[in-house]
Every structure is written in structure tokens, then in C-alpha cells.
Design an enzyme around this catalytic site. Structure first.
Site, PDB file in Angstrom:
ATOM      1  N   THR A   1       0.856  -1.189   0.000  1.00  0.00           N
ATOM      2  CA  THR A   1       0.000   0.000   0.000  1.00  0.00           C
ATOM      3  C   THR A   1       0.887   1.233   0.000  1.00  0.00           C
ATOM      4  O   THR A   1       1.628   1.477   0.946  1.00  0.00           O
ATOM      5  CB  THR A   1      -0.918  -0.004   1.237  1.00  0.00           C
ATOM      6  OG1 THR A   1      -1.746  -1.166   1.181  1.00  0.00           O
ATOM      7  CG2 THR A   1      -1.796   1.236   1.256  1.00  0.00           C
TER       8      THR A   1
ATOM      9  N   ASN B   1      -9.849   2.137   1.977  1.00  0.00           N
ATOM     10  CA  ASN B   1      -9.621   2.017   3.417  1.00  0.00           C
ATOM     11  C   ASN B   1     -10.117   3.240   4.179  1.00  0.00           C
ATOM     12  O   ASN B   1     -10.628   3.130   5.298  1.00  0.00           O
ATOM     13  CB  ASN B   1      -8.138   1.777   3.710  1.00  0.00           C
ATOM     14  CG  ASN B   1      -7.748   0.327   3.503  1.00  0.00           C
ATOM     15  OD1 ASN B   1      -8.588  -0.526   3.221  1.00  0.00           O
ATOM     16  ND2 ASN B   1      -6.478   0.034   3.631  1.00  0.00           N
TER      17      ASN B   1
ATOM     18  N   TYR C   1     -20.324  -1.607  12.800  1.00  0.00           N
ATOM     19  CA  TYR C   1     -20.358  -2.125  14.162  1.00  0.00           C
ATOM     20  C   TYR C   1     -19.584  -1.197  15.096  1.00  0.00           C
ATOM     21  O   TYR C   1     -18.427  -0.861  14.840  1.00  0.00           O
ATOM     22  CB  TYR C   1     -19.763  -3.526  14.218  1.00  0.00           C
ATOM     23  CG  TYR C   1     -20.608  -4.559  13.518  1.00  0.00           C
ATOM     24  CD1 TYR C   1     -21.634  -5.209  14.190  1.00  0.00           C
ATOM     25  CD2 TYR C   1     -20.402  -4.866  12.168  1.00  0.00           C
ATOM     26  CE1 TYR C   1     -22.423  -6.159  13.544  1.00  0.00           C
ATOM     27  CE2 TYR C   1     -21.184  -5.797  11.515  1.00  0.00           C
ATOM     28  CZ  TYR C   1     -22.199  -6.442  12.214  1.00  0.00           C
ATOM     29  OH  TYR C   1     -22.986  -7.373  11.565  1.00  0.00           O
ATOM     30  N   ALA C   2     -20.239  -0.807  16.183  1.00  0.00           N
ATOM     31  CA  ALA C   2     -19.575   0.038  17.177  1.00  0.00           C
ATOM     32  C   ALA C   2     -18.624  -0.803  18.022  1.00  0.00           C
ATOM     33  O   ALA C   2     -18.828  -2.001  18.208  1.00  0.00           O
ATOM     34  CB  ALA C   2     -20.620   0.702  18.071  1.00  0.00           C
ATOM     35  N   GLY C   3     -17.597  -0.158  18.540  1.00  0.00           N
ATOM     36  CA  GLY C   3     -16.632  -0.875  19.361  1.00  0.00           C
ATOM     37  C   GLY C   3     -15.614   0.066  19.955  1.00  0.00           C
ATOM     38  O   GLY C   3     -15.908   1.236  20.243  1.00  0.00           O
TER      39      GLY C   3
ATOM     40  N   CYS D   1      -3.417  -1.486   8.547  1.00  0.00           N
ATOM     41  CA  CYS D   1      -3.912  -0.786   7.353  1.00  0.00           C
ATOM     42  C   CYS D   1      -4.616   0.526   7.654  1.00  0.00           C
ATOM     43  O   CYS D   1      -4.125   1.596   7.290  1.00  0.00           O
ATOM     44  CB  CYS D   1      -4.835  -1.708   6.569  1.00  0.00           C
ATOM     45  SG  CYS D   1      -4.002  -3.138   5.862  1.00  0.00           S
TER      46      CYS D   1
ATOM     47  N   LYS E   1      -2.618   3.652   9.444  1.00  0.00           N
ATOM     48  CA  LYS E   1      -1.545   4.292   8.664  1.00  0.00           C
ATOM     49  C   LYS E   1      -2.042   4.808   7.320  1.00  0.00           C
ATOM     50  O   LYS E   1      -1.533   5.812   6.806  1.00  0.00           O
ATOM     51  CB  LYS E   1      -0.367   3.341   8.479  1.00  0.00           C
ATOM     52  CG  LYS E   1      -0.547   2.208   7.513  1.00  0.00           C
ATOM     53  CD  LYS E   1       0.721   1.359   7.426  1.00  0.00           C
ATOM     54  CE  LYS E   1       0.568   0.221   6.424  1.00  0.00           C
ATOM     55  NZ  LYS E   1       0.450   0.702   5.045  1.00  0.00           N
TER      56      LYS E   1
ATOM     57  N   LYS F   1      -8.321  -7.729  15.860  1.00  0.00           N
ATOM     58  CA  LYS F   1      -9.545  -8.326  15.318  1.00  0.00           C
ATOM     59  C   LYS F   1      -9.407  -9.837  15.435  1.00  0.00           C
ATOM     60  O   LYS F   1      -8.307 -10.356  15.662  1.00  0.00           O
ATOM     61  CB  LYS F   1      -9.769  -7.899  13.871  1.00  0.00           C
ATOM     62  CG  LYS F   1      -8.695  -8.385  12.911  1.00  0.00           C
ATOM     63  CD  LYS F   1      -8.950  -7.962  11.483  1.00  0.00           C
ATOM     64  CE  LYS F   1     -10.112  -8.712  10.869  1.00  0.00           C
ATOM     65  NZ  LYS F   1     -10.264  -8.434   9.428  1.00  0.00           N
TER      66      LYS F   1
ATOM     67  N   ARG G   1      -0.769  -4.735  16.058  1.00  0.00           N
ATOM     68  CA  ARG G   1      -0.466  -3.366  15.667  1.00  0.00           C
ATOM     69  C   ARG G   1      -1.689  -2.474  15.878  1.00  0.00           C
ATOM     70  O   ARG G   1      -2.767  -2.766  15.378  1.00  0.00           O
ATOM     71  CB  ARG G   1      -0.007  -3.329  14.203  1.00  0.00           C
ATOM     72  CG  ARG G   1       1.396  -3.848  14.005  1.00  0.00           C
ATOM     73  CD  ARG G   1       1.784  -3.958  12.552  1.00  0.00           C
ATOM     74  NE  ARG G   1       1.100  -5.066  11.891  1.00  0.00           N
ATOM     75  CZ  ARG G   1       1.353  -5.454  10.637  1.00  0.00           C
ATOM     76  NH1 ARG G   1       2.262  -4.804   9.916  1.00  0.00           N
ATOM     77  NH2 ARG G   1       0.704  -6.475  10.113  1.00  0.00           N
TER      78      ARG G   1
END
Length: 460
Positions: free
Chosen positions: A121, A219, A262-264, A271, A274, A332, A339
Site C-alpha cells: 500500500t 480504506n 459495528y460500534a466498538g 492498514c 496508517k 480483530k 499493531r
């Protein structure tokens, strides 16, 4: 086709392995001898579902090899992918030193036409820099006329589902130059990706700069949806609404959809953080301010403290004598990637306030030990307050509260009676909204989610 991959991180290793799996001869190059030794010994330096099995099958079939020999790797590939890291620089811009070093290595050893593919990327304009680095190196070698083409082929892989994403892509973006070399490169890239286009055409051909921009734009859009929902969730907490019901209400609109709503506790990983920063930085270089994305980034950084603030609101800022169980460490599920993981912010804040922490994660504990040592480098004694459990229930023993930070499947249907018995008090802070508020209330838990109002849920 003969393919070379420079870099054996998430993108490089998945790309190389999947291309080998469909019949190509792939050579993966990395300058990190430790990584290559692990791979040649049958191990995998990252956790990605299904990847280890595919690697083993392709190695056994002779289609996949790993090396630190730059000259041999460059000689092997007609198409050479650059899939090295582009970490954020101090100013938020993408650090291209590894990409350009790879480009120079290719130029130093190439003997004929090469398709050089930017898979990492990278910001808009990187292909121009790669092209210049190759020209410069070829000129220094005394072979300025060796032909090549630089192609932008951004990846759209989700960690935890990267193999599936590669094998069944929703789109394949190819940025090529309108030159004879570019047309030749496009022909080779179409040949390489032909197996993925048999059901319907997934390839999107465009100019190089548009392809580079597409990855960042994708992204940035997804990050925006996450931060938007997190802001709404925080407001839902105050006004007495249930953000899950709101999500269903707006997601049913086909113009909006359900994905990434989705809230969190904020996004993490390699990814989104940055890439948002890099796009903001690129805009500034061109005299433009991306106000929406600046807000997205600010909201996300604040959201990582949302559970911390809930804990402080309940127990105060002096947590000496308190013990917290943490379920989930990776940013996740289905990865060991730590990271920018929100769990790092939580654990650091808890131990710095005097608390003890016992954490569980099915795959990320080793990586968590490493990064938490870095987070506590200024006060290494804090590491003595961080413990790890082999089983989720073990982490709960004697804890004042449970905090959920990653929505692993094995946390979805626990033995709630055993949970309650293990905890010193039945308090749960659910940073990923794994459970329903009314269910937790019925089980006797004092439950706090992100924007989950139990009265609203009960009315529903």
C-alpha cells in the site's frame, strides 16, 4: 508463470502462496533470515487461517520456495511483486524506503524485461519513484536500455480472511502505463489473474495513479464508517438508544448496507490507521485539508479509551488492589496482529493506574508479550502486573470485572454461570458488543456495552 514476491509479511506471503496454489512457480524473497528459516522449516511467521496448509501443499509440489538470495529471486520471476512494509513516518506519511530498496535490488539483478508490481500500500506517485529508482540503478550498471514496466496492483485483503479474499476477489485493480511496455505488462498480468476471472470479469484497469489512490480511498471509506458509528454509539449511551437497533435500521437501506457499521473500541491493525494518516499527509502536500478524515482519525484515537473511561467512571482512577480479566488481545479475530490494537491502550492504562490484568487470546499471546513490553518500556516493572491465561475462564479467577476487547467466536456462547462464579463481582465491560444487554441482565451481570442501552433493547 514464474513469479517472485519480495517480502513475506501478510500481503507477500498470502499473495505468493495463493499464486502458487493455482499452479504458478513462486519464489518468495525476504532479507529477514529468521522468517525464511521458519518458512523453510514448515512454520508460518504469522497467523492466518488456512495459510499454513496451502504453503505446505505448494512447497511439497515444488511450486513454492523461500530464499534470501536476491539475485536468484529476481532471475526467477517474469513478474516481480514488491510487498514490503510501508510503516508510517513521524509525520504520518508512508515510509517508502523498503519499497525503493526493493526496486533498486530488482534493477541491480534483472537481465531482461520485468513487470515490477507495487503490491504494498503506497501513496499516489510511488510508481514514479519506483520507476526513477530502477532507471537510476540500471544507468549506474551501464544497462540503461533494459525494458521494464511498473504496475500498481493494490491488495484488498482482510486479515483473518486473506486467503479467501485472494482466491475469491471482489475486484482486481491494475494500474498500467499507456506505453508499449505497459501494454506488455498488462497482458502478463491478465494472464496471471485469468484463473480468478472465469466466472465473471473482476479486473479493473486504470492508470497507475488512480490505482494507487483507489486503495487509500477504499480504506479511508471503511475507516470513516467505523468512526461514524462509534460516535453515534457514544451518543446512544447518553440518549438511551441502542446502537445495534440503529445499525439494523440504517443498514437495511441498500444505499448504506451493514458492513463496517459495528460500534466498538476503534479500529487497529496495519492498514486503516496508517492509510488514513498517509492520505491526510498526501493531501497536505498538495495544499488540501481532508477535514473528514482528520476527524475520523481523531475519533478513532479517542474511541480506544472508551472502555478505559468506563472503568475509571466506575472504580476511580486509582485502581490499586483491582484485578481485571481481558478477553481478546489482537486488533480483530483470526489474527495475531497487535499493531494499533485497542487492547494495548486498555492494558497500559489499567496497569499504570495500579491494577492487575489477566488476559486471554487464542493466538496473540506471544505477540502481546512482545508489544506490551514495548508499551511499558518506560516502566518495565508494570509488566509484573500483566498475566496471561491459557483458557478464557482461567483469566476470570478473582477478577473484579471482565473486559472484552476482541470478538473471537469462542467468546460468544460461554458458560455464563461459570463466568459469574469465577468473577469476584459480575461486572462486564463489552468493548465489542458480543452479548445482548437483556441476556446479560437476565444472567445477573452488571453489563456495559458500547452504545447498548438495555432499556431500549428490552423494549425491542
Amino acid at each position: 508463470m514464474n513469479v517472485t514476491i519480495i517480502g513475506t509479511g501478510y500481503v507477500g506471503l498470502v499473495t505468493g502462496t495463493c499464486l502458487a496454489d493455482i499452479g504458478n512457480s513462486v519464489c518468495c524473497l525476504d532479507i529477514d533470515q529468521r522468517k525464511i528459516d521458519i518458512l523453510n522449516a514448515g512454520g508460518v511467521p504469522i497467523h492466518e487461517p488456512g495459510l499454513k496448509e496451502l504453503i505446505a501443499a505448494s512447497v511439497d509440489a515444488g511450486r513454492l520456495q523461500f530464499t534470501t538470495d536476491v539475485a536468484a529471486a529476481v532471475a526467477h520471476g517474469d513478474v516481480v511483486f514488491i510487498a514490503v512494509g510501508t510503516p508510517p513516518d513521524e509525520d504520518g506519511s508512508a515510509d517508502l524506503q523498503y519499497v525503493l530498496a526493493a526496486a533498486r535490488s530488482i534493477a541491480q539483478h534483472m537481465q531482461g524485461f520485468k513487470v515490477i508490481v507495487d503490491k504494498s500500500t503506497v501513496p499516489v506517485g510511488t510508481a514514479d519513484k519506483v520507476r526513477a529508482a530502477v532507471h537510476e540503478t540500471l544507468a549506474a550498471r551501464g544497462t540503461p536500455d533494459l525494458p521494464f514496466s511498473v504496475v500498481s496492483n493494490p491488495e484488498f485483503l482482510k486479515e483473518g480472511a486473506a486467503v479467501e479474499d485472494f482466491m475469491r476477489p471482489d475486484r482486481i485493480v491494475l494500474g498500467v502505463d499507456d506505453t508499449p511496455e505497459g501494454h506488455r505488462a498488462l497482458s502478463l498480468m491478465r494472464q496471471l489473474y485469468a484463473p480468478f476471472n472465469r466466472n465473471h470479469e473482476r479486473t479493473r484497469v486504470m492508470d497507475v495513479r488512480s490505482a494507487e489512490f483507489t486503495k487509500y480511498a477504499a480504506n479511508a471509506m471503511l475507516a470513516t464508517r467505523i468512526s461514524f458509528m462509534n460516535e453515534l454509539a457514544n451518543l446512544a449511551d447518553k440518549v438511551g438508544a441502542d446502537i445495534e437497533l440503529v445499525r439494523q435500521g440504517i443498514g437495511s437501506d441498500p444505499r448504506i448496507g451493514y458492513s463496517f457499521l459495528y460500534a466498538g473500541t476503534g479500529y487497529g491493525g496495519s492498514c486503516f490507521p496508517k492509510d488514513v494518516q498517509a492520505l491526510v499527509r498526501t493531501a497536505r502536500e498538495y495544499g488540501q485539508q481532508l477535514r473528514v478524515l482528520e476527524a475520523v482519525e481523531a475519533v478513532n484515537e479517542e474511541q480506544k479509551f472508551v472502555v478505559v473511561n468506563k472503568v475509571f467512571a466506575r472504580y476511580g482512577r486509582d485502581l490499586r488492589g483491582k484485578r481485571f480479566a481481558v478477553w481478546g488481545l489482537a486488533f480483530k479475530p483470526n489474527t495475531d496482529d497487535m499493531r494499533e490494537a485497542p487492547s494495548r491502550v486498555l492494558i497500559s492504562a489499567l496497569v499504570r493506574a495500579g491494577a492487575e490484568v489477566c488476559a486471554h487470546d487464542p493466538v496473540a499471546v506471544d505477540e502481546a508479550r512482545r508489544v506490551l513490553a514495548l508499551d511499558c518500556a518506560d516502566a518495565p516493572e508494570l509488566l509484573q502486573r500483566i498475566h496471561f491465561a491459557e483458557r478464557p475462564l482461567d483469566a476470570l479467577s478473582g477478577a473484579d470485572a471482565l473486559v472484552v476487547m476482541t470478538e473471537w467466536k469462542l467468546y460468544r456462547s460461554p458458560n455464563f454461570a461459570a463466568m459469574k462464579a469465577a468473577l469476584k463481582s459480575p461486572v462486564v465491560f463489552d468493548g465489542r458488543n458480543v452479548w445482548e444487554p437483556d441476556l446479560m441482565a437476565a444472567q445477573g451481570f452488571d453489563y456495559s456495552g458500547i452504545g447498548r442501552n438495555s432499556r431500549a433493547a428490552a423494549a425491542h
